[in-house]
Structures are given as C-alpha cells and as structure tokens.
Design an enzyme around this catalytic site. Structure first.
Site, PDB file in Angstrom:
ATOM      1  N   ASP A  57       1.023  -1.519  -0.146  1.00 28.18           N
ATOM      2  CA  ASP A  57      -0.499   0.116  -0.074  1.00 28.18           C
ATOM      3  C   ASP A  57       0.643   1.370  -0.198  1.00 28.18           C
ATOM      4  O   ASP A  57      -0.073   2.624   0.441  1.00 28.18           O
ATOM      5  CB  ASP A  57      -0.913  -0.026   1.272  1.00 28.18           C
ATOM      6  CG  ASP A  57      -2.221  -0.335   1.018  1.00 28.18           C
ATOM      7  OD1 ASP A  57      -3.004   0.000  -0.152  1.00 28.18           O
ATOM      8  OD2 ASP A  57      -2.512  -2.190   2.022  1.00 28.18           O
ATOM      9  N   HIS A  80     -13.744  -4.559  -1.043  1.00 27.52           N
ATOM     10  CA  HIS A  80     -12.878  -4.141   0.533  1.00 27.52           C
ATOM     11  C   HIS A  80     -13.445  -4.867   1.967  1.00 27.52           C
ATOM     12  O   HIS A  80     -13.787  -5.496   1.623  1.00 27.52           O
ATOM     13  CB  HIS A  80     -12.148  -3.057   0.500  1.00 27.52           C
ATOM     14  CG  HIS A  80     -11.160  -1.973   1.049  1.00 27.52           C
ATOM     15  ND1 HIS A  80     -11.225  -1.347   2.483  1.00 27.52           N
ATOM     16  CD2 HIS A  80     -10.084  -3.321   1.378  1.00 27.52           C
ATOM     17  CE1 HIS A  80      -9.879  -1.498   3.341  1.00 27.52           C
ATOM     18  NE2 HIS A  80      -9.502  -2.073   3.019  1.00 27.52           N
ATOM     19  N   HIS A 103     -10.746  -9.680   0.981  1.00 28.21           N
ATOM     20  CA  HIS A 103     -11.842  -9.342   1.225  1.00 28.21           C
ATOM     21  C   HIS A 103     -12.726  -9.682   1.226  1.00 28.21           C
ATOM     22  O   HIS A 103     -13.588  -9.248   1.553  1.00 28.21           O
ATOM     23  CB  HIS A 103     -11.602  -8.042   1.520  1.00 28.21           C
ATOM     24  CG  HIS A 103     -10.278  -7.465   1.957  1.00 28.21           C
ATOM     25  ND1 HIS A 103     -10.368  -6.287   3.024  1.00 28.21           N
ATOM     26  CD2 HIS A 103      -9.201  -6.963   1.006  1.00 28.21           C
ATOM     27  CE1 HIS A 103      -9.046  -5.663   3.381  1.00 28.21           C
ATOM     28  NE2 HIS A 103      -8.529  -6.435   2.297  1.00 28.21           N
ATOM     29  N   HIS A 149      -3.532 -11.120  -0.378  1.00 30.98           N
ATOM     30  CA  HIS A 149      -3.117 -11.146   0.622  1.00 30.98           C
ATOM     31  C   HIS A 149      -4.349 -10.957   1.524  1.00 30.98           C
ATOM     32  O   HIS A 149      -5.336 -11.019   2.456  1.00 30.98           O
ATOM     33  CB  HIS A 149      -3.043  -9.640   1.283  1.00 30.98           C
ATOM     34  CG  HIS A 149      -3.873  -8.610   0.994  1.00 30.98           C
ATOM     35  ND1 HIS A 149      -4.775  -8.309   0.035  1.00 30.98           N
ATOM     36  CD2 HIS A 149      -4.453  -7.105   1.945  1.00 30.98           C
ATOM     37  CE1 HIS A 149      -5.702  -7.210  -0.201  1.00 30.98           C
ATOM     38  NE2 HIS A 149      -5.725  -7.165   1.215  1.00 30.98           N
ATOM     39  N   ASP A 194       0.986  -7.301   2.391  1.00 32.97           N
ATOM     40  CA  ASP A 194       0.390  -6.389   3.274  1.00 32.97           C
ATOM     41  C   ASP A 194       1.365  -4.813   3.393  1.00 32.97           C
ATOM     42  O   ASP A 194       0.467  -4.230   4.979  1.00 32.97           O
ATOM     43  CB  ASP A 194      -0.544  -6.442   4.041  1.00 32.97           C
ATOM     44  CG  ASP A 194      -1.861  -5.206   3.800  1.00 32.97           C
ATOM     45  OD1 ASP A 194      -1.792  -4.519   3.148  1.00 32.97           O
ATOM     46  OD2 ASP A 194      -2.742  -5.508   4.981  1.00 32.97           O
TER      47      ASP A 194
END
Length: 345
Positions: free
Chosen positions: A16, A141, A182, A203, A285
């Site tokens: 990120d 998400h 997610h 992830h 992540d």
C-alpha cells in the site's frame, strides 16, 4: 540475474505504498530511494528483501465519495513512483515484462485495485483501468458492494450476484485477475464456481490456523489446485495470530502478544498442505497495516521467512515457487487476454 537463478525471488501480491504516500507525503514521490523509517517500504529495503516484483495497491476507501476519480489518482501516484526511479523500477503488465525487468536488474511494478467499488459499477471503467495497467481487482474491500459480499460486511447477497458474475466474466475476458482477498467465503465459493481462469488472494491467510473473517477456509483452498490460482499469505498480525486477534477484540489492553515469523510460516505450510505448493504465494500488506511481526517488520525481511521455511525442510525449488514462481505462472496463464479490452459482443 534471471528469475530462475534466484533462490527466493519475491513477487509480492499487495503493498500500500501509493496510499501511504498520499496520506503522509501529499502524494509526493521524492525520497523513496533512501531509507524511510516511517514507512515499511523504500527502494533500499526492497533490494535488501530480494523483492523482484511488486503489486502496488491503488486502493481507495469504500466510503470515498468519488471512488473512480480517486482510484485514477492512485494509479497516477503508482505510475509517478515508477517513472521517478527508472533505474530501480519499471511498469510491468505481463509475465514476460516481469522477467525482462528482473533480467535488467529492476523491480517489476504491477498494479492491483482493491475493492470493486473502485469501478463505480461500470465495466467501461474496469476496462480503462486495465488499459492503465491494473492487473487485478479485489471484488470487495471491507464493505459489501452492490454485487458481492465482503468478509467484514453484512452479507446481503449470500455471495456473488448475477451482476457480480458479469463483472467476473468481464475481468476474465480482459485478463484482469480476480482477487478474492477481503470477500466473504460465500463470494469465494460462488466465484470459483464460475471462474474459467486462475483466481488470486493477494493478501490473505488461512482460517484453519486462525479463524479470522479475512482468511480462507480449507474447502476454498482445496479448490485452488483445480482452478490454478494462488493464495498469497499475508503478515498482518490479526490475520496471522489468534492471540493477537483476541487482544484486538478485547480493546488492545496491555502488552500485545508476540507474533513471529514462525506464526506466518504456519499459515504458509497449511496452505501448501491443503492447496499444494504450486498454489501458495506471499502478500505481506506492507504499509497497509500499522503493525507487523517484528521478525517481518518491513520489506527487507523476506529472507527471514525464507530461512524459517528452509529450516523446516523446504527445497530451493519450492521456495522459489512460493516467493514468486506461482504468481508468475498465473500471470502467464492469463497474459494473452490482458490488453484485450475492446468491448465485443
């Protein structure tokens, strides 16, 4: 140095840094070539960690009032990072471009969108993102979309809706990888039911080792061998450690439990045992979570995980597959479709 000559060539599924640069550096791209103690990721750390390929997340929050525009801004940040450091980074869209980047001594930079809200329920936007190099999209998400249930949402659809199936089909048609991190287990199952191409979890870790809603159940892991996909194990303490998750659920009172590289390796090995060694990868992540296991505190620390798995008896070939070979195979399986964004009926 070629990919196949490296002992642990990491192609990580989710980082990120673009959002962190937006959040803490006003979307600026200067200084990434020097050590930055405030972030998990910079070029010296990537080099030290043996990272040869990175999926940069172009994440925007689900409650963003204009998610399409903000995602475009994040794609721009990622592109500007790559363009600012051409001696170290190069944009890659295909497996061949990843290999060429590694051969040239640069880090292959791929893009992944995090959350189906990013496209504004518009397949034209999806195709435009692909034209800009976005190679995967996570279907949700932390919130449900109008067409898919999130792992941490209220599950209004019972999985994937017909509209969701249309979006998955269009992603597969244009070679954009379907990312099931997610999403709720029902969405995972519904997607694998209709998938004709390999899926990824960019992830996530495993429910059997830690029963966390962001992790993957064994019945889904077992289907990856037929689907051809890859679960990329993440290092987020709450996903990795039941003790850490319980500490968080209890209000984070007192000293947190210790989470170690061994805890992460337990997830890696469980995923291997259920899905097969060809279906496991890594998605740390980094810069997407405030805290990481001390053993894996930044992107320089991938060799610590390699050493732990080697201690457990992993062969060099299996380590190379885990580090990046498996996701490279998934890219190769879908490369021919990527870029085929013309809307033909």
């Amino acid at each position: 140095m070629t990919f196949d000559a490296l002992p642990f060539p990491v192609i990580d599924g989710h980082n990120d840094l673009p959002w962190e640069r937006r959040d803490t550096h006003d979307s600026g791209v200067e200084g990434i070539d020097s050590e930055d103690g405030s972030l998990h990721t910079d070029l010296p750390k990537l080099r030290a960690g043996g990272v040869v390929g990175q999926f940069w997340s172009v994440f925007v929050p689900a409650d963003d009032p204009d998610p399409v525009r903000t995602t475009l801004q994040q794609i721009d940040v990622a592109h500007r990072i790559v363009e600012r450091y051409p001696d170290d980074l190069v944009l890659a869209r295909t497996a061949a471009e990843v290999r060429a980047a590694i051969d040239s001594g640069r880090i292959a930079s791929l893009l992944g969108a995090e959350g189906g809200h990013s496209i504004g329920d518009d397949l034209a936007v999806l195709r435009d993102f692909a034209r800009l190099g976005v190679r995967y999209m996570t279907l949700t998400h932390n919130d449900d979309t109008p067409w898919a249930d999130s792992a941490t949402g209220s599950h209004p659809h019972g999985g994937l809706t017909d509209r969701g199936r249309d979006i998955v089909a269009e992603m597969e048609r244009i070679g954009m990888l379907v990312d099931l991190s997610h999403v709720a287990p029902s969405t995972m199952r519904d997607t694998v039911d209709v998938a004709t191409q390999p899926v990824v979890f960019s992830h996530s870790s495993t429910i059997a080792v830690n029963d966390h809603p962001r992790n993957v159940p064994d019945d889904v892991l077992a289907r990856l061998s037929d689907n051809g996909g890859v679960v990329m194990i993440t290092f987020v303490p709450g996903f990795v450690s039941a003790a850490w998750a319980a500490w968080e659920d209890g209000g984070s009172v007192g000293e947190p439990p210790t989470v170690t590289v061994s805890d992460v390796a337990d997830h890696v090995e469980h995923a291997r045992d259920v899905a097969g060694v060809r279906h496991v990868g890594l998605g740390g992540d980094y810069d997407g979570t405030p805290v990481l296991p001390p053993d894996l505190r930044d992107v320089s620390r991938y060799p610590v995980l390699a050493a732990e798995l080697q201690r457990r008896g992993w062969s060099e070939g299996d380590l190379r597959a885990l580090a990046g070979g498996n996701v490279l195979r998934v890219l190769e399986a879908t490369d021919e479709r990527f870029g085929r964004t013309a809307h033909v009926r």
